[in-house]
Write a protein that holds these residues in place. Structure first.
Motif, PDB file in Angstrom:
ATOM      1  N   ASN A 150       0.833  -1.203   0.000  1.00 14.44           N
ATOM      2  CA  ASN A 150       0.000   0.000   0.000  1.00 14.44           C
ATOM      3  C   ASN A 150       0.873   1.261   0.000  1.00 14.44           C
ATOM      4  O   ASN A 150       0.510   2.275  -0.583  1.00 14.44           O
ATOM      5  CB  ASN A 150      -0.937  -0.009   1.192  1.00 14.44           C
ATOM      6  CG  ASN A 150      -1.862  -1.234   1.112  1.00 14.44           C
ATOM      7  OD1 ASN A 150      -2.087  -1.758   0.007  1.00 14.44           O
ATOM      8  ND2 ASN A 150      -2.340  -1.714   2.243  1.00 14.44           N
ATOM      9  N   THR A 151       2.020   1.151   0.648  1.00 14.96           N
ATOM     10  CA  THR A 151       3.026   2.198   0.471  1.00 14.96           C
ATOM     11  C   THR A 151       4.282   1.493   0.017  1.00 14.96           C
ATOM     12  O   THR A 151       4.629   0.431   0.557  1.00 14.96           O
ATOM     13  CB  THR A 151       3.314   2.921   1.804  1.00 14.96           C
ATOM     14  OG1 THR A 151       3.532   1.944   2.814  1.00 14.96           O
ATOM     15  CG2 THR A 151       2.179   3.826   2.210  1.00 14.96           C
ATOM     16  N   PRO A 152       4.949   1.994  -0.998  1.00 14.74           N
ATOM     17  CA  PRO A 152       6.137   1.324  -1.520  1.00 14.74           C
ATOM     18  C   PRO A 152       7.146   1.065  -0.414  1.00 14.74           C
ATOM     19  O   PRO A 152       7.242   1.824   0.550  1.00 14.74           O
ATOM     20  CB  PRO A 152       6.686   2.310  -2.539  1.00 14.74           C
ATOM     21  CG  PRO A 152       5.509   3.129  -2.941  1.00 14.74           C
ATOM     22  CD  PRO A 152       4.630   3.241  -1.733  1.00 14.74           C
ATOM     23  N   THR A 153       7.833  -0.023  -0.543  1.00 10.93           N
ATOM     24  CA  THR A 153       8.768  -0.403   0.512  1.00 10.93           C
ATOM     25  C   THR A 153       9.960   0.546   0.520  1.00 10.93           C
ATOM     26  O   THR A 153      10.307   1.143  -0.499  1.00 10.93           O
ATOM     27  CB  THR A 153       9.296  -1.824   0.299  1.00 10.93           C
ATOM     28  OG1 THR A 153       9.970  -1.845  -0.963  1.00 10.93           O
ATOM     29  CG2 THR A 153       8.185  -2.849   0.302  1.00 10.93           C
ATOM     30  N   GLN A 154      10.505   0.623   1.680  1.00  8.29           N
ATOM     31  CA  GLN A 154      11.712   1.423   1.857  1.00  8.29           C
ATOM     32  C   GLN A 154      12.830   0.814   0.999  1.00  8.29           C
ATOM     33  O   GLN A 154      12.926  -0.410   0.893  1.00  8.29           O
ATOM     34  CB  GLN A 154      12.058   1.323   3.355  1.00  8.29           C
ATOM     35  CG  GLN A 154      13.186   2.140   3.835  1.00  8.29           C
ATOM     36  CD  GLN A 154      13.451   1.809   5.310  1.00  8.29           C
ATOM     37  OE1 GLN A 154      12.512   1.627   6.081  1.00  8.29           O
ATOM     38  NE2 GLN A 154      14.707   1.736   5.692  1.00  8.29           N
ATOM     39  N   ALA A 155      13.622   1.653   0.356  1.00  4.07           N
ATOM     40  CA  ALA A 155      14.672   1.141  -0.530  1.00  4.07           C
ATOM     41  C   ALA A 155      15.727   0.401   0.278  1.00  4.07           C
ATOM     42  O   ALA A 155      15.974   0.713   1.441  1.00  4.07           O
ATOM     43  CB  ALA A 155      15.322   2.284  -1.304  1.00  4.07           C
ATOM     44  N   GLY A 156      16.333  -0.600  -0.362  1.00  8.31           N
ATOM     45  CA  GLY A 156      17.446  -1.330   0.272  1.00  8.31           C
ATOM     46  C   GLY A 156      17.037  -2.331   1.325  1.00  8.31           C
ATOM     47  O   GLY A 156      17.871  -2.873   2.050  1.00  8.31           O
ATOM     48  N   LEU A 157      15.718  -2.583   1.433  1.00 10.88           N
ATOM     49  CA  LEU A 157      15.258  -3.553   2.439  1.00 10.88           C
ATOM     50  C   LEU A 157      15.491  -4.988   1.976  1.00 10.88           C
ATOM     51  O   LEU A 157      15.537  -5.275   0.776  1.00 10.88           O
ATOM     52  CB  LEU A 157      13.744  -3.392   2.657  1.00 10.88           C
ATOM     53  CG  LEU A 157      13.232  -2.446   3.730  1.00 10.88           C
ATOM     54  CD1 LEU A 157      11.727  -2.612   3.838  1.00 10.88           C
ATOM     55  CD2 LEU A 157      13.901  -2.721   5.071  1.00 10.88           C
ATOM     56  N   LEU A 158      15.633  -5.848   2.954  1.00  8.16           N
ATOM     57  CA  LEU A 158      15.574  -7.284   2.645  1.00  8.16           C
ATOM     58  C   LEU A 158      14.109  -7.691   2.805  1.00  8.16           C
ATOM     59  O   LEU A 158      13.535  -7.502   3.870  1.00  8.16           O
ATOM     60  CB  LEU A 158      16.454  -8.074   3.622  1.00  8.16           C
ATOM     61  CG  LEU A 158      16.445  -9.590   3.428  1.00  8.16           C
ATOM     62  CD1 LEU A 158      17.273  -9.979   2.207  1.00  8.16           C
ATOM     63  CD2 LEU A 158      16.964 -10.297   4.666  1.00  8.16           C
ATOM     64  N   ILE A 159      13.530  -8.185   1.718  1.00 12.19           N
ATOM     65  CA  ILE A 159      12.112  -8.553   1.770  1.00 12.19           C
ATOM     66  C   ILE A 159      12.014 -10.050   2.058  1.00 12.19           C
ATOM     67  O   ILE A 159      12.642 -10.863   1.377  1.00 12.19           O
ATOM     68  CB  ILE A 159      11.401  -8.277   0.427  1.00 12.19           C
ATOM     69  CG1 ILE A 159      11.658  -6.849  -0.051  1.00 12.19           C
ATOM     70  CG2 ILE A 159       9.908  -8.592   0.522  1.00 12.19           C
ATOM     71  CD1 ILE A 159      10.962  -5.790   0.753  1.00 12.19           C
ATOM     72  N   ARG A 160      11.259 -10.388   3.080  1.00 12.86           N
ATOM     73  CA  ARG A 160      11.090 -11.808   3.399  1.00 12.86           C
ATOM     74  C   ARG A 160       9.617 -12.165   3.240  1.00 12.86           C
ATOM     75  O   ARG A 160       8.758 -11.516   3.824  1.00 12.86           O
ATOM     76  CB  ARG A 160      11.546 -12.082   4.821  1.00 12.86           C
ATOM     77  CG  ARG A 160      11.233 -13.516   5.277  1.00 12.86           C
ATOM     78  CD  ARG A 160      11.563 -13.739   6.722  1.00 12.86           C
ATOM     79  NE  ARG A 160      13.006 -13.812   6.938  1.00 12.86           N
ATOM     80  CZ  ARG A 160      13.562 -13.755   8.142  1.00 12.86           C
ATOM     81  NH1 ARG A 160      12.818 -13.607   9.220  1.00 12.86           N
ATOM     82  NH2 ARG A 160      14.865 -13.821   8.270  1.00 12.86           N
ATOM     83  N   VAL A 161       9.354 -13.200   2.414  1.00 12.19           N
ATOM     84  CA  VAL A 161       7.977 -13.657   2.223  1.00 12.19           C
ATOM     85  C   VAL A 161       7.883 -15.074   2.787  1.00 12.19           C
ATOM     86  O   VAL A 161       8.576 -15.985   2.329  1.00 12.19           O
ATOM     87  CB  VAL A 161       7.578 -13.659   0.727  1.00 12.19           C
ATOM     88  CG1 VAL A 161       6.145 -14.144   0.550  1.00 12.19           C
ATOM     89  CG2 VAL A 161       7.766 -12.275   0.140  1.00 12.19           C
ATOM     90  N   GLU A 162       7.046 -15.231   3.808  1.00 10.86           N
ATOM     91  CA  GLU A 162       6.872 -16.559   4.395  1.00 10.86           C
ATOM     92  C   GLU A 162       5.474 -17.074   4.048  1.00 10.86           C
ATOM     93  O   GLU A 162       4.480 -16.454   4.418  1.00 10.86           O
ATOM     94  CB  GLU A 162       7.007 -16.495   5.917  1.00 10.86           C
ATOM     95  CG  GLU A 162       8.427 -16.227   6.379  1.00 10.86           C
ATOM     96  CD  GLU A 162       8.484 -15.932   7.863  1.00 10.86           C
ATOM     97  OE1 GLU A 162       9.166 -16.672   8.570  1.00 10.86           O
ATOM     98  OE2 GLU A 162       7.813 -14.974   8.307  1.00 10.86           O
ATOM     99  N   ALA A 163       5.443 -18.185   3.321  1.00  7.63           N
ATOM    100  CA  ALA A 163       4.154 -18.783   2.961  1.00  7.63           C
ATOM    101  C   ALA A 163       3.934 -20.006   3.844  1.00  7.63           C
ATOM    102  O   ALA A 163       4.572 -21.044   3.663  1.00  7.63           O
ATOM    103  CB  ALA A 163       4.146 -19.168   1.489  1.00  7.63           C
ATOM    104  N   SER A 164       3.038 -19.873   4.834  1.00  8.62           N
ATOM    105  CA  SER A 164       2.747 -21.010   5.702  1.00  8.62           C
ATOM    106  C   SER A 164       1.679 -21.876   5.043  1.00  8.62           C
ATOM    107  O   SER A 164       0.973 -21.433   4.138  1.00  8.62           O
ATOM    108  CB  SER A 164       2.243 -20.519   7.048  1.00  8.62           C
ATOM    109  OG  SER A 164       3.208 -19.684   7.628  1.00  8.62           O
ATOM    110  N   LYS A 165       1.551 -23.055   5.573  1.00  7.41           N
ATOM    111  CA  LYS A 165       0.586 -24.036   5.043  1.00  7.41           C
ATOM    112  C   LYS A 165       0.711 -24.181   3.533  1.00  7.41           C
ATOM    113  O   LYS A 165      -0.263 -24.438   2.830  1.00  7.41           O
ATOM    114  CB  LYS A 165      -0.857 -23.650   5.427  1.00  7.41           C
ATOM    115  CG  LYS A 165      -1.021 -23.476   6.922  1.00  7.41           C
ATOM    116  CD  LYS A 165      -2.390 -23.860   7.406  1.00  7.41           C
ATOM    117  CE  LYS A 165      -2.360 -23.936   8.923  1.00  7.41           C
ATOM    118  NZ  LYS A 165      -3.627 -24.209   9.532  1.00  7.41           N
ATOM    119  N   ALA A 166       1.931 -23.962   3.072  1.00  7.76           N
ATOM    120  CA  ALA A 166       2.182 -24.135   1.644  1.00  7.76           C
ATOM    121  C   ALA A 166       2.438 -25.614   1.375  1.00  7.76           C
ATOM    122  O   ALA A 166       3.008 -26.305   2.214  1.00  7.76           O
ATOM    123  CB  ALA A 166       3.395 -23.330   1.228  1.00  7.76           C
ATOM    124  N   VAL A 167       1.956 -26.054   0.207  1.00  6.89           N
ATOM    125  CA  VAL A 167       2.198 -27.447  -0.172  1.00  6.89           C
ATOM    126  C   VAL A 167       2.970 -27.443  -1.479  1.00  6.89           C
ATOM    127  O   VAL A 167       2.497 -26.912  -2.485  1.00  6.89           O
ATOM    128  CB  VAL A 167       0.869 -28.216  -0.324  1.00  6.89           C
ATOM    129  CG1 VAL A 167       1.149 -29.647  -0.760  1.00  6.89           C
ATOM    130  CG2 VAL A 167       0.091 -28.195   0.982  1.00  6.89           C
TER     131      VAL A 167
END
Lengths: 448, 249
Positions: free
Chosen positions: A108-125
């Motif tokens: 919704n607001t662009p991420t701060q530059a230079g961030l490490l983005i972590r995406v955790e998908a739980s209950k993923a198969v």
């Protein structure tokens, strides 16, 4: 592999002109979902973590991640966090499913530059077939530029069979959990182990059936040859025939298997396990079939021999055209019993490591500590033995039925001596097994 | 069949023992071509054993049997060859129960005489018609009456074109009402000139059909001659007693 490289190259080629500062994928991992080790299994729930480093001038407005084909990634279980050094940055985002294995994250607001983005998908198969899997995707930068995200590091996912998946599904069911509360039901009839056992035991079932189907015809030939030796007029042949039959029938098959499987390699003779099984079974069963055939032939009335000989047939013609066709009908039930015994005896080969039904069941029992695979194996044995037993009963009824029997033609006025012989013969012929006794006792000659 | 006086079967000093039990003690019988010889005698007199020696179903202990020009008791004789020409009919029929009437009659023709299937079938049908069973060729023995089975057995023997037919109490196992049909077939055969050696208890048949009657007792031939001589003027006391016993029945 070549495809992957080509794909990676293609991505790189496309990515390069649009933006020099691509996201750098630093990690793609999944949490182990194994009870025993650190493996990641496909077809089972896990948590997939994907991390990428944005460049110092990159700030993301959308991020689309394409998980391996066949994965199921629930959008509502996807959690995105930003990391700046050791600081955790909360991000404002929404996640939507594009399809089962693709999620679209819009910030919704662009991420701060230079961030490490972590995406955790739980209950993923992850896909059940497993393999070396990685996640690709694309992103839109705050300045509107499109960035393709190349495949990151791959995860090693262990493939899982359909049966295992079904088992996993079952283990989540309430009724299965309730069922397994009962110790007996759990140890002997665990549904989750039944579904795992069926394919493996089925494989063993086919092998056992193949072993017996290959060896039985050979045993019939050996049995016939031995039988001719035993009824021969030449003393030495008769002696050799009965020597063989008595040794084979007088020692356990189990011991014969040990001698063959451990003895031959000592002599430097190495034969394929299945081939050797077939040889041992043929040689063993031949001795039993010999006695069955002999009982059958000697149950044919003397008058049949005399009639054939008086017509000028020689001994061989008499045997093949007159006696054996009649004897064969009579011994079909006993032969079927012998087939059943031989089929069950394939299990003995488990002791020397031949992969047959019990061996397959045992390998599952060894990893689960559960008796259920043996019960499944028992059912597979019955699948063959029960119909054959039924067949024997029907056939015996037919033989006993006067309209099919040969009462008038077959009986001579003076068969008393022969009948006595038959009785002793039939008592000595069968293995110590109730099936044999019931089957042999129904030879028509003994009913008179 | 050539008429003539040379014997087709000549039995000379035939002895046969089963263990210590001497069943035949020196039997001499001549059978001429085209002749019907009926062997009579009480049970245990050795008549069936004698008959079974003629095609070596029993091996003689000593003595000689000539069939045509062959001494069948000689070591080198191919007995199968002899048996082709000696038809035998048993008390218990001994049909092959797993084969139809037709197949019973064709089997040995094909296997022994090496006739073609077609020829064997033709012969079989002719012989089965001859014994009055043309309409039963596809029946299995168990579907036939005893009399019919015995007639199939006769057809089976006839199909081999035998030079002599042996009948071993062919009607003894039959119900009384079925005996007649079999005897009629045997009478027809006799009329057509077949050489026959018949062991029987049917006195009527012996009187009507026999050219020569042999009375055996205790393993020897006690008396022989034409039916008139043996039946009406028996010389031996044993023959008289045997015939008397039969009449009492």
């Amino acid at each position: 592999m070549a495809l992957l490289i080509a794909a990676a190259l293609a991505c790189a080629l496309i990515a390069l002109p649009s933006s020099a500062q691509a996201l750098e994928v630093t990690a793609t991992t999944a949490r182990s979902n194994s009870d025993n080790d650190n493996s990641i299994y496909g077809g089972m729930e896990t948590r997939v973590t994907w991390e990428a480093q944005t460049a110092s001038d990159e700030s993301l407005s959308t991020l689309t991640l394409d998980y391996p084909d066949g994965s199921t990634i629930p959008a509502n279980q996807v959690k995105v966090t930003g990391l700046s050094g050791l600081n955790r940055i909360t991000l404002d985002y929404t996640v939507a499913s594009v399809d089962a294995d693709t999620v679209a994250i819009s910030f919704n607001t662009p991420t701060q530059a230079g961030l490490l983005i972590r995406v955790e998908a739980s209950k993923a198969v992850l896909p059940a077939e497993g393999g070396s899997l990685s996640v690709s995707g694309s992103a839109t930068l705050a300045n509107g530029a499109q960035v393709d995200i190349p495949n990151g590091p791959a995860m090693n996912v262990v493939g899982v069979s359909v049966a295992q998946q079904l088992s996993n599904k079952l283990s989540e069911q309430g009724w299965v959990q309730a069922w397994n509360q009962n110790r007996l039901l759990h140890m002997f009839f665990d549904p989750t182990i039944i579904v795992i056992s069926i394919p493996a035991v089925f494989h063993g079932w086919l092998l056992a059936l193949l072993m017996v189907v290959c060896s039985f015809p050979i045993a019939i030939v050996i049995g016939l040859l031995l039988c001719f030796l035993r009824i021969s007029h030449v003393g030495i042949l008769r002696f050799l025939g009965s020597l063989y039959v008595n040794i084979v029938r007088g020692t356990p098959l189990f011991l014969q298997i040990y001698i063959a499987f451990f003895g031959l390699p000592l002599l430097g003779i190495n034969i394929d396990n299945y081939l050797l099984s077939v040889i041992v079974m043929s040689l063993n069963s031949g001795a039993y079939l010999c006695e069955i055939f002999r009982a059958g032939i000697e149950s044919i009335s003397k008058g049949q021999f005399e009639a054939a000989r008086s017509l000028g047939m020689n001994a061989v013609q008499t045997m093949f055209f007159v006696i054996i066709p009649q004897a064969f009908r009579r011994v079909i039930p006993t032969m079927t019993s012998e087939f059943i015994l031989l089929y069950k005896d394939t299990s003995l080969f488990a002791a020397v490591g031949v992969m047959e039904m019990v061996m397959f069941a045992r390998s599952i029992t060894a990893t689960t500590g559960n008796m259920t695979p043996y019960i499944v194996a028992a059912l597979f044995y019955l699948l063959v033995t029960l119909p054959l037993t039924k067949f024997i009963n029907i056939f015996e009824k037919r033989l006993a039925d006067p309209s099919h029997g040969h009462k008038r033609g077959g009986s001579t006025p003076s068969p008393a001596r022969l009948t006595d012989e038959e009785t002793t013969l039939l008592e000595s012929a069968p293995k110590v097994d109730s099936e044999h006794v019931t089957a042999t006792s129904s030879l028509p000659g003994t009913q008179a | 069949m050539t008429e003539g006086n040379q014997p087709i079967v000549r039995i000379e000093d035939l002895h046969k023992s089963f263990g210590t039990n001497e069943v035949l003690r020196g039997v001499n019988i001549n059978v001429k071509r085209g002749e019907v010889v009926v062997i009579l005698g009480p049970s245990g007199s050795g008549k069936s054993t004698m008959l079974r020696c003629i095609n070596l179903l029993e091996k003689p202990t000593s003595g000689h049997i000539w069939f045509e020009d062959t001494d069948i008791t000689a070591k080198h004789t191919d007995i199968n060859k002899v048996r082709e020409h000696v038809g035998m009919v048993f008390q218990s029929f001994n049909l092959f129960p797993n084969l139809t009437a037709l197949k019973n009659v064709t089997l040995a023709q094909v296997k022994v005489l090496k006739r073609s299937k077609e020829e064997a079938r033709e012969v079989a049908i002719r012989q089965l018609e001859r014994v009055g069973l043309g309409d039963r060729i596809d029946y299995y023995p168990s579907e036939l009456s005893g009399g019919q089975q015995q007639r199939v057995a006769i057809a089976r023997a006839l199909a081999m074109d035998p030079h002599v037919m042996l009948f071993d109490e062919a009607t003894s196992a039959l119900d009384p009402e079925l005996v007649r049909g079999v005897l009629d077939v045997m009478k027809d055969l006799a009329r057509q000139g077949m050489t026959m050696i018949v062991v029987t208890h049917e006195m009527g048949f012996a009187r009507d059909v026999a050219d020569h009657v042999v009375f055996m007792d205790g393993g020897v031939v006690v008396e022989e001659g034409t039916p008139e001589e043996v039946f009406d003027h028996p010389k031996s006391e044993r023959t008289k007693k045997f015939l008397g016993d039969i009449k009492l029945k």
